[in-house]
Design an enzyme around this catalytic site. Structure first.
Site, PDB file in Angstrom:
ATOM      1  N   THR A 122       0.849  -1.196   0.000  1.00  0.00           N
ATOM      2  CA  THR A 122       0.000   0.000   0.000  1.00  0.00           C
ATOM      3  C   THR A 122       0.884   1.245   0.000  1.00  0.00           C
ATOM      4  O   THR A 122       2.097   1.174   0.223  1.00  0.00           O
ATOM      5  CB  THR A 122      -0.935   0.020   1.215  1.00  0.00           C
ATOM      6  OG1 THR A 122      -0.140   0.059   2.401  1.00  0.00           O
ATOM      7  CG2 THR A 122      -1.825  -1.215   1.255  1.00  0.00           C
ATOM      8  N   GLU A 128      -5.645  -3.051  -1.802  1.00  0.00           N
ATOM      9  CA  GLU A 128      -6.311  -4.267  -1.320  1.00  0.00           C
ATOM     10  C   GLU A 128      -7.430  -4.739  -2.250  1.00  0.00           C
ATOM     11  O   GLU A 128      -7.957  -5.835  -2.081  1.00  0.00           O
ATOM     12  CB  GLU A 128      -6.924  -4.014   0.069  1.00  0.00           C
ATOM     13  CG  GLU A 128      -5.934  -3.736   1.190  1.00  0.00           C
ATOM     14  CD  GLU A 128      -5.548  -2.247   1.321  1.00  0.00           C
ATOM     15  OE1 GLU A 128      -5.616  -1.532   0.288  1.00  0.00           O
ATOM     16  OE2 GLU A 128      -5.171  -1.827   2.421  1.00  0.00           O
ATOM     17  N   LYS A 157     -13.506  15.551  13.972  1.00  0.00           N
ATOM     18  CA  LYS A 157     -14.631  15.475  14.900  1.00  0.00           C
ATOM     19  C   LYS A 157     -14.722  16.786  15.656  1.00  0.00           C
ATOM     20  O   LYS A 157     -13.866  17.118  16.478  1.00  0.00           O
ATOM     21  CB  LYS A 157     -14.462  14.309  15.876  1.00  0.00           C
ATOM     22  CG  LYS A 157     -15.704  14.102  16.734  1.00  0.00           C
ATOM     23  CD  LYS A 157     -15.840  12.651  17.172  1.00  0.00           C
ATOM     24  CE  LYS A 157     -17.297  12.335  17.452  1.00  0.00           C
ATOM     25  NZ  LYS A 157     -17.493  10.909  17.729  1.00  0.00           N
ATOM     26  N   TRP A 188     -19.163  15.061  12.797  1.00  0.00           N
ATOM     27  CA  TRP A 188     -18.081  14.879  11.847  1.00  0.00           C
ATOM     28  C   TRP A 188     -18.057  15.986  10.799  1.00  0.00           C
ATOM     29  O   TRP A 188     -19.097  16.398  10.295  1.00  0.00           O
ATOM     30  CB  TRP A 188     -18.235  13.551  11.100  1.00  0.00           C
ATOM     31  CG  TRP A 188     -18.160  12.334  11.972  1.00  0.00           C
ATOM     32  CD1 TRP A 188     -19.179  11.484  12.265  1.00  0.00           C
ATOM     33  CD2 TRP A 188     -17.009  11.830  12.641  1.00  0.00           C
ATOM     34  NE1 TRP A 188     -18.744  10.476  13.071  1.00  0.00           N
ATOM     35  CE2 TRP A 188     -17.411  10.664  13.330  1.00  0.00           C
ATOM     36  CE3 TRP A 188     -15.668  12.254  12.747  1.00  0.00           C
ATOM     37  CZ2 TRP A 188     -16.532   9.901  14.109  1.00  0.00           C
ATOM     38  CZ3 TRP A 188     -14.799  11.490  13.515  1.00  0.00           C
ATOM     39  CH2 TRP A 188     -15.233  10.349  14.194  1.00  0.00           C
TER      40      TRP A 188
HETATM   41  N1  LIG Z   1     -11.528   8.102  -6.000  1.00  0.00           N
HETATM   42  C1  LIG Z   1     -11.106   8.219  -4.738  1.00  0.00           C
HETATM   43  N2  LIG Z   1     -11.617   9.179  -3.925  1.00  0.00           N
HETATM   44  C2  LIG Z   1     -11.202   9.303  -2.655  1.00  0.00           C
HETATM   45  N3  LIG Z   1     -10.278   8.518  -2.102  1.00  0.00           N
HETATM   46  C3  LIG Z   1      -9.736   7.557  -2.843  1.00  0.00           C
HETATM   47  C4  LIG Z   1     -10.114   7.350  -4.190  1.00  0.00           C
HETATM   48  N4  LIG Z   1      -9.428   6.303  -4.666  1.00  0.00           N
HETATM   49  C5  LIG Z   1      -8.636   5.883  -3.669  1.00  0.00           C
HETATM   50  N5  LIG Z   1      -8.794   6.645  -2.565  1.00  0.00           N
HETATM   51  C6  LIG Z   1      -8.084   6.514  -1.275  1.00  0.00           C
HETATM   52  O1  LIG Z   1      -6.909   5.765  -1.482  1.00  0.00           O
HETATM   53  C7  LIG Z   1      -6.907   4.617  -0.627  1.00  0.00           C
HETATM   54  C8  LIG Z   1      -6.194   3.471  -1.287  1.00  0.00           C
HETATM   55  O2  LIG Z   1      -4.895   3.884  -1.596  1.00  0.00           O
HETATM   56  P1  LIG Z   1      -3.653   2.921  -1.583  1.00  0.00           P
HETATM   57  O3  LIG Z   1      -4.062   1.516  -1.571  1.00  0.00           O
HETATM   58  O4  LIG Z   1      -2.792   3.414  -2.683  1.00  0.00           O
HETATM   59  O5  LIG Z   1      -2.875   3.178  -0.234  1.00  0.00           O
HETATM   60  P2  LIG Z   1      -3.182   4.170   0.915  1.00  0.00           P
HETATM   61  O6  LIG Z   1      -4.446   3.789   1.590  1.00  0.00           O
HETATM   62  O7  LIG Z   1      -3.079   5.557   0.356  1.00  0.00           O
HETATM   63  O8  LIG Z   1      -1.956   3.873   1.864  1.00  0.00           O
HETATM   64  P3  LIG Z   1      -1.939   3.046   3.250  1.00  0.00           P
HETATM   65  O9  LIG Z   1      -3.020   2.043   3.212  1.00  0.00           O
HETATM   66  O10 LIG Z   1      -0.594   2.443   3.288  1.00  0.00           O
HETATM   67  O11 LIG Z   1      -2.141   4.086   4.281  1.00  0.00           O
HETATM   68  C9  LIG Z   1      -8.354   4.353  -0.347  1.00  0.00           C
HETATM   69  O12 LIG Z   1      -8.526   3.612   0.835  1.00  0.00           O
HETATM   70  C10 LIG Z   1      -8.925   5.760  -0.271  1.00  0.00           C
HETATM   71  O13 LIG Z   1      -8.696   6.304   0.992  1.00  0.00           O
HETATM   72 MG   LIG Z   2      -4.905   2.084   2.647  1.00  0.00          MG
END
Ligand SMILES: Nc1ncnc2c1ncn2[C@@H]1O[C@H](COP(=O)(O)OP(=O)(O)OP(=O)(O)O)[C@@H](O)[C@H]1O
Ligand SMILES: [Mg+2]
Ligand SMILES: Nc1ncnc2c1ncn2[C@@H]1O[C@H](COP(=O)(O)OP(=O)(O)OP(=O)(O)O)[C@@H](O)[C@H]1O
Ligand SMILES: [Mg+2]
Lengths: 534, 534
Positions: free
Chosen positions: A180, A325, A433, A438
């Site tokens: 990730t 994921e 919060k 929220w």
């Molecule tokens: N279209 C979108 N709008 C808003 N958020 C998004 C969108 N696409 C992805 N995300 C955000 O990106 C996340 C997924 O990103 P990625 O798997 O690259 O790792 P990360 O969550 O940024 O990093 P880590 O999990 O290591 O903290 C999602 O859980 C969401 O929070």
């Molecule tokens: Mg993530």
């Protein structure tokens, strides 16, 4: 019915057989090169045969530290096709993270771009499992003290272009591995299978999602070390699309030129990439009329940006949501047929949401008191399940909190409207919060970024003795523009309840970003809190 | 990754959740009715709960004798969703074939349309396993001496609209059963699984195949008892398309009216259906501008017909090939992007072929000396494999000849051009061997049907003492047109080698057809051979 195991090797085989003349256009350090799928197929088979000869066995991990180019594509297919696991490593992570990840995955080999090789020179002594380093270059090998360094081209030269991929691989065997983005903490490893990769590719090819097609000239700008470039190299090869690989250290100018010259029809990347491209389009003239879809995900696509692309440049946008994921495609924002006549404003509101669950997956949105109503108000955490959703992290305790009773807990908070369209309100960790209620940082950011003087904006919280937390807006103003706090407040006031308005505005040169270009709120929060000495 | 079993229940669940307002337009004996997917979902759950109550267990067979309508659609989902097998029976088969099939499948229940019920009255005493008959009607039950007859609406009335489908079904469990069309002999049974049905639906939704979409108004004309109406009811429901069910005993006029009134975008059927529609369009005025694709398969689509639809009526045609054994989608005729600039004639030649293998399947074309060259000349039998290809016939010895070493031997002979596009030359059984060389009856038929005076034509062989076999053309002339043998020969002569020309032309009122509208060459051959007393 035949079982018909869903194998990655069948995807490259299809490209070789049915689309041998179609091309991969690959930009490397030495300029643009073109390879037919016939050539890519032969090179992939050579590579596979050499991996096999080297003694790589089923489920062995092969690391890559590389940009988007044809050699990386060959690794995408060769490694899983012999039953091993292609582990794409984010080259922009801190060296100690990279060392950790390589050791954790127990990579046997590392394929590394020439411009990333200095990283290996600096860290190789700490890499416990790597037996050799293969440098992907068109040039001479760098002089180095690192042992067991080979040149990719020399290494595969003696390979067998007719090597036959084994077909006794189970579709549920591991095929790929990504970590990730480390936005919220240390990166977590996810293992993909042949089955998940093929099904995810099918889902990208569906007309109601991305509609990937042979007719596409497809340019993955999202890095191949970030969730397999959202699966685009896999589906593009499978269908025989022309693939344009933007290569190392590209600029918005370079992307605009590639779109114009190669007549790119579909491209994919995070919003910061498209903000950069927009700036380039505003400054110079390009013909971008070939684009049928700019896929945007990874963070929320600002509504204003979508509108500018579509109305000013006639470039159709496609907002999508997903995670490492989830392979990543989970939702796509497409209007239903009966929504097409919405008034323009509502239409864009709807399209700026993250969209509707793609066919093949299941979802639940769970709030404090069970599943939320589809009323666009109640908020809850998004839970996902399905055949391209991870069921654990790779050797990592954090899996226990994320994967519960067959559901991935995304850590993303959203609302759902009556059409079933989700809108990500925030990450659980970024929600603000205030006084027991929220506030969505994403909503505020979207509103601020719609101001014509604003280039980018991020909203984070500071602790507050009375209200628990209060929002602070961090704003980067466009080159040559100016803006005052009052102007911004005047702009926001009509759009939000009073208590949603940020307590303050900090004007900045840049918002800190993750290695893949997302706002790095952990770092921003630290900065802001330091500023206010809270 | 999660396994995420691919289950048919998830498809109807998606329609209920995300497209509750979209509709199924169903024509029954009592006229056109409209049901939202919310209603279809509730009715399907009621039906499922009643089947469950009745004691239907996993893998039990449930027979249907029905036209295309909403109740048949409910059976498509309710039966497999509780783990049983929906066995769609061809209502047009001879009664003794139907009895054989029901006994062979050991159907527990039969769901039957009111106008097909006389067939049950005539045969029920020979049905060894059927416990009850459920008549699908909006009217009173017919008076009958048959025991255990219920009305569908009454039967499901007490069902549970919130019934939960079991989720512990393995994706490889059987879900559906169809018999082949009996063109070449007795029908053969094929069992579909949840996995094959869902994957096949995904394949229909891919932009490069049929591109099924929520935006479609989709009208399966191909009967639901013929290879699951080519999977269209499954994919249409899954994606939330509007589905138009043409119901019992429709005419070309009725189809044209439905297309115009319901703004049908996609429809599917065999060539004889489209020849009939074409005649109707030539005689009366309809607005068919909503059509984006007329999918045509089951037998070769005559080039002339494709051209007339496209050039005269601006209706895009999509020629596809498949079999009961292949779910059925196996190939689709779509040009590759670089073929779009072909001269018009070549373009139609190419598009009239059966097309290119759909993503997800594998093929081989095997002639006398191994795999054939892709030179459009060498002929061989088409072999197919993949996750929606059958691996056996249901309790039938004939499986041994058809399924060998993981490949389905289709019994269809084809050539392959250098683009990998297949052209079905003939069934193995219909090829005409003359003086040691093969003559393609399909090629001759296509050429003859391109003559403006010809309505339909079929070519079969008669034994010949000198040449072994010789072709005879059987021709049906358009109403109000005339034609002589010499005219036809003059028309064919420039197109074929001399020894390909038929020995004679028989003008007929009608070509005998199978229950699904294919030329029944077995019967035609008998007729012709009787005529010549050979
Ligand atoms: N279209 C979108 N709008 C808003 N958020 C998004 C969108 N696409 C992805 N995300 C955000 O990106 C996340 C997924 O990103 P990625 O798997 O690259 O790792 P990360 O969550 O940024 O990093 P880590 O999990 O290591 O903290 C999602 O859980 C969401 O929070
Ligand atoms: Mg993530
Ligand atoms: N587009 C097409 N062009 C030519 N032939 C086709 C096409 N589509 C299907 N067919 C023919 O139809 C056959 C499949 O039909 P189906 O499964 O309905 O039963 P059948 O083969 O006609 O009957 P049986 O197997 O009982 O003799 C194919 O094997 C092929 O011969
Ligand atoms: Mg057959």
């Amino acid at each position: 019915m035949m079982k018909g195991d869903l194998l990655i090797s069948s995807m490259i085989e299809r490209a070789e057989r049915f689309f041998p003349k179609k091309e991969v256009v690959s930009r490397t350090m030495n300029g643009i090169q073109r390879f037919s799928y016939k050539q890519i197929g032969q090179r992939t088979r050579k590579l596979a045969s050499r991996l096999d000869e080297f003694g790589i066995s089923r489920e062995d991990k092969i690391g890559t530290l590389a940009w988007n180019h044809h050699r990386h594509l060959e690794l995408y297919f060769a490694v899983p096709s012999i039953g091993a696991v292609v582990h794409t490593i984010n080259i922009r992570l801190a060296p100690e993270h990279i060392v950790y990840i390589i050791n954790h995955a127990e990579d046997e080999l590392i394929f590394v771009d020439e411009d990333v090789f200095p990283l290996i020179e600096a860290t190789h002594q700490n890499l416990r499992t790597v037996k050799a380093f293969i440098v992907m270059t068109d040039n001479e090998l760098p002089e180095t003290a690192v042992p067991n360094v080979y040149s990719y081209e020399e290494w595969i030269a003696s390979g067998d272009p007719d090597y036959q991929f084994p077909k006794d691989i189970d579709e549920e065997a591991p095929a790929g591995m990504c970590f990730t983005s480390a936005t919220t903490g240390n990166p977590k490893g996810v293992l993909y299978t042949h089955r998940s990769t093929v099904l995810h590719s099918m889902s990208l090819a569906m007309a109601d999602t991305v509609g990937a097609s042979e007719t596409d000239v497809s340019m993955p700008v999202v890095p191949m070390f970030h969730v397999n470039a959202w699966g685009m190299p896999y589906v593009g090869t499978w269908l025989g699309s022309t693939i344009v690989m933007p290569g190392p250290r590209f600029t918005p100018k370079l992307l605009a030129e590639l779109i114009e010259q190669e007549r790119v029809t579909m491209t994919a990347g995070v919003p910061t990439i498209w903000l950069g491209l927009l700036k380039e389009l505003e400054e110079n003239n390009y013909d971008v009329s070939s684009l049928r879809a700019v896929v945007c995900g990874g963070s929320a696509a600002p509504l204003g940006m979508i509108k500018t692309f579509e109305k000013k440049y006639n470039v159709p946008f496609l907002h999508a949501y997903g995670m490492t994921e989830t392979s990543p495609l989970a939702t796509v924002s497409r209007l239903k047929s009966y929504q097409r006549d919405l008034p323009e404003d509502e239409l864009y509101e709807e399209r700026a949401k993250q969209g509707i669950l793609v066919p093949g997956l299941d979802m639940k949105v769970v709030g404090a008191s069970g599943e939320v109503a589809w009323d666009e108000e109640e908020m809850g955490e998004l839970l996902l399940s399905g055949p391209w959703i991870a069921d654990d992290y790779y050797k990592d305790d954090r899996g226990e909190e994320a994967f519960i009773d067959g559901w991935l807990h995304t850590g993303d908070v959203c609302t759902v409207d009556e059409e079933g369209v989700i809108k990500i309100v925030d990450r659980t960790k970024d929600l603000i919060k205030s006084g027991g209620e929220w506030i969505s940082s994403v909503d505020l950011e979207n509103a601020i970024m719609a101001h014509e003087s604003v280039f980018e904006a991020s909203v984070v919280s500071i602790p507050d003795p009375e209200w628990q937390e209060r929002p602070i807006a961090c704003v980067v103003v466009h080159d040559g523009k100016t803006m005052t706090k009052e102007e911004l407040f005047d702009f926001l006031r009509p759009q939000f309840a009073k208590w949603w308005l940020p307590d303050d505005v900090l004007f900045m040169e840049e918002i800190p970003k993750t290695s893949v270009g997302k706002f790095l709120k952990r770092a921003l929060r630290d900065e802001v809190q330091k500023h206010y000495q809270v």
